[in-house]
Design a protein around this motif. Structure first.
Motif, short mmCIF file in Angstrom:
data_model
loop_
_atom_site.label_atom_id
_atom_site.label_comp_id
_atom_site.label_asym_id
_atom_site.label_seq_id
_atom_site.Cartn_x
_atom_site.Cartn_y
_atom_site.Cartn_z
N SER A 40 29.30 42.50 47.30
CA SER A 40 30.22 43.46 46.35
C SER A 40 31.49 42.63 46.05
CB SER A 40 30.30 44.86 47.21
OG SER A 40 31.38 45.56 46.38
N GLU A 41 31.88 41.99 47.12
CA GLU A 41 33.23 41.27 46.55
C GLU A 41 32.84 40.11 45.59
OE1 GLU A 41 34.90 39.55 49.97
OE2 GLU A 41 35.43 41.60 50.88
N SER A 42 31.66 39.36 45.85
CA SER A 42 31.38 38.43 44.86
C SER A 42 31.03 38.90 43.32
CB SER A 42 30.14 37.74 45.47
OG SER A 42 29.61 36.94 44.36
N ARG A 43 30.46 40.16 43.45
CA ARG A 43 30.16 41.01 42.17
C ARG A 43 31.36 41.22 41.40
NH1 ARG A 43 25.82 43.11 44.92
NH2 ARG A 43 26.76 45.03 45.18
N ASP A 44 32.31 41.79 42.29
CA ASP A 44 33.51 42.33 41.83
C ASP A 44 34.78 41.23 41.10
OD1 ASP A 44 32.82 44.96 42.36
OD2 ASP A 44 33.93 44.83 44.41
N ALA A 45 34.53 40.17 42.05
CA ALA A 45 35.44 39.08 41.68
C ALA A 45 34.76 38.32 40.35
CB ALA A 45 35.08 37.72 42.64
N GLU A 46 33.38 38.19 40.07
CA GLU A 46 32.98 37.78 38.91
C GLU A 46 33.21 38.75 37.66
OE1 GLU A 46 28.88 37.24 39.60
OE2 GLU A 46 29.05 35.57 41.07
N GLN A 47 33.27 40.15 37.93
CA GLN A 47 33.57 40.86 36.94
C GLN A 47 35.02 40.88 36.53
OE1 GLN A 47 31.39 42.60 35.08
NE2 GLN A 47 32.97 43.71 34.06
N SER A 48 35.74 40.62 37.54
CA SER A 48 37.21 40.63 37.27
C SER A 48 37.72 39.36 36.45
CB SER A 48 38.06 40.54 38.54
OG SER A 48 37.85 39.47 39.58
N VAL A 49 37.01 38.39 36.64
CA VAL A 49 37.31 37.07 35.77
C VAL A 49 37.03 37.48 34.36
CG1 VAL A 49 36.40 34.69 35.19
CG2 VAL A 49 36.73 35.45 37.65
N VAL A 50 36.06 38.12 34.05
CA VAL A 50 35.99 38.59 32.62
C VAL A 50 36.80 39.78 31.93
CG1 VAL A 50 34.28 39.69 31.08
CG2 VAL A 50 33.36 37.98 32.80
N THR A 51 37.04 40.65 32.94
CA THR A 51 37.94 41.75 32.87
C THR A 51 39.54 41.47 32.42
OG1 THR A 51 38.01 42.54 34.90
CG2 THR A 51 36.31 43.50 33.51
N GLU A 53 40.68 38.53 31.44
CA GLU A 53 41.13 38.13 30.22
C GLU A 53 41.50 39.10 28.96
OE1 GLU A 53 37.78 35.59 28.89
OE2 GLU A 53 37.85 34.08 30.67
N ARG A 54 41.00 40.27 29.23
CA ARG A 54 41.30 41.44 28.08
C ARG A 54 42.73 42.03 28.58
NH1 ARG A 54 35.37 44.06 28.70
NH2 ARG A 54 34.23 42.10 28.42
N GLU A 55 43.25 41.67 29.71
CA GLU A 55 44.39 42.37 30.15
C GLU A 55 45.73 41.98 29.55
OE1 GLU A 55 44.66 42.69 34.30
OE2 GLU A 55 43.04 43.92 34.49
N ALA A 56 46.54 42.37 29.32
CA ALA A 56 47.89 42.06 28.67
C ALA A 56 48.48 40.96 29.63
CB ALA A 56 48.85 42.93 28.25
N THR A 70 45.76 39.10 42.43
CA THR A 70 46.61 38.63 41.32
C THR A 70 45.67 37.41 40.65
OG1 THR A 70 48.01 37.06 42.64
CG2 THR A 70 48.72 39.40 41.91
N SER A 71 44.60 36.69 41.49
CA SER A 71 44.07 35.37 41.07
C SER A 71 43.38 35.77 39.90
CB SER A 71 43.24 34.81 42.19
OG SER A 71 42.65 33.72 41.79
N GLY A 72 43.38 35.15 38.65
CA GLY A 72 42.64 35.22 37.37
C GLY A 72 43.47 36.29 36.61
N LYS A 73 44.57 36.63 37.06
CA LYS A 73 45.20 37.78 36.14
C LYS A 73 45.85 36.88 34.97
CE LYS A 73 44.64 41.76 38.26
NZ LYS A 73 43.71 42.71 37.71
N GLN A 74 46.17 37.27 33.92
CA GLN A 74 46.74 36.71 32.58
C GLN A 74 48.43 36.56 32.89
OE1 GLN A 74 45.25 35.47 29.59
NE2 GLN A 74 43.64 35.34 31.20
N THR A 137 55.63 28.69 25.23
CA THR A 137 55.28 29.77 26.09
C THR A 137 53.86 29.67 26.24
OG1 THR A 137 57.20 31.08 25.24
CG2 THR A 137 55.08 32.20 26.15
N VAL A 138 53.32 29.61 27.41
CA VAL A 138 52.06 29.33 27.63
C VAL A 138 51.17 30.66 28.23
CG1 VAL A 138 52.14 27.10 28.09
CG2 VAL A 138 52.26 28.48 29.93
N THR A 139 49.96 30.88 27.94
CA THR A 139 49.22 32.15 28.34
C THR A 139 48.00 31.71 29.25
OG1 THR A 139 50.44 33.61 26.94
CG2 THR A 139 48.47 34.51 27.79
N GLY A 140 47.76 32.06 30.26
CA GLY A 140 46.30 31.84 30.59
C GLY A 140 46.15 32.44 32.05
#
Length: 269
Positions: A40-51, A53-56, A70-74, A137-140
């Motif tokens: 479940s953690e693996s599925r959530d982690a993979e999904q969070s990498v995608v979602t 990117e859409r966050e501010a 916070t890992s993967g957050k913009q 100013t970098v964003t990533g």
């Protein structure tokens, strides 16, 4: 025939079996639940990498220190590009290449490692696009420092000048004369035509060796439970056969040999 099961010796055996079976089943179920949690953690982690990117994007300071949340957050940061390094032996789209890592000096004085992109082939500083001048100013996607030797990160030393094997504060602090954030950012869009390096899931959130160890332990505990049942029936069967042989006057081989030896000894006396 089965009254022997009520004797003190068999009472101890029966109690052991009655306690061992549910214990093995409990431990097997617990290990299976740990494996399912990691799935479940693996599925959530993979999904969070995608979602993610859409966050501010949020300021870097609000996302530190880097953890699973916070890992993967913009993240966004402002500063001036300084020292540039190459990270060899990095694959992208099944091709060998290298990362272009540039340190962003922020207003606080510390530097943020920024992966501006990926290039194919062997590291060559002459082919790397120069970093933008002036304040940027970098964003990533925010990433945790890498650990040499883990997740495919090289642990080799003796690299040529201008290269580093791992993107980590511990490695970079020896290459630059200023403090480095214990984190790094990979740009959402590759700089100067380079390919953007996709963010990865947080450490210990994928189907690693520990997950499959849990699955292996699950099978072992269930096998133990079956073995306990098998041995109990085997012991009962042997006890029943012994009692039946005793009723028919058939003695075990050792007793039989003793009974044959005793008359011989009397005769010789």
């Amino acid at each position: 025939m089965y009254r022997f099961l009520l004797t003190p010796r068999w009472f101890g055996i029966n109690v052991f079996v009655l306690l061992a079976i549910p214990f093995c089943l409990f431990m097997g179920s617990w290990q299976l639940s740990r494996f399912e949690d990691r799935m479940s953690e693996s599925r959530d982690a993979e999904q969070s990498v995608v979602t993610d990117e859409r966050e501010a994007a949020r300021p870097l300071a609000e996302l530190l220190p880097v953890n699973k949340a916070t890992s993967g957050k913009q993240a966004t940061a402002t500063g001036r590009y300084d020292r540039q390094l190459l990270v060899p032996d990095r694959q992208l789209d099944d091709r060998e290449g290298y990362y272009v890592l540039t340190l962003l000096r922020t207003d606080g004085g510390k530097a943020l490692p920024v992966v501006r992109g990926w290039l194919p082939g062997t590291p060559d500083a002459a082919k790397v696009p120069a970093a933008p001048k002036g304040e940027v100013t970098v964003t990533g996607a925010l990433q945790a420092s890498e650990t040499p030797g883990d997740n495919g990160v090289s642990a080799q030393g003796g690299l040529p000048a201008g290269q580093t094997a791992a993107i980590s504060a511990a490695s970079l602090i020896n290459l630059v004369p200023y403090d480095v954030y214990d984190a790094w950012v990979t740009l959402n869009t590759g700089d100067s035509g380079m390919k953007a390096v996709p963010a990865t899931a947080p450490a210990d959130s994928g189907l690693d060796l520990k997950a499959f160890q849990n699955l292996g332990y699950t099978g072992e505990w269930f096998v133990f439970a079956g073995f306990v049942v098998f041995m109990w029936f085997r012991l009962v069967r042997r006890e029943v056969e012994f009692l039946r042989d005793a009723e028919l006057g058939i003695l075990p081989d050792d007793d039989g040999e003793r009974s044959r030896e005793q008359p011989q000894e009397k005769a010789s006396a």
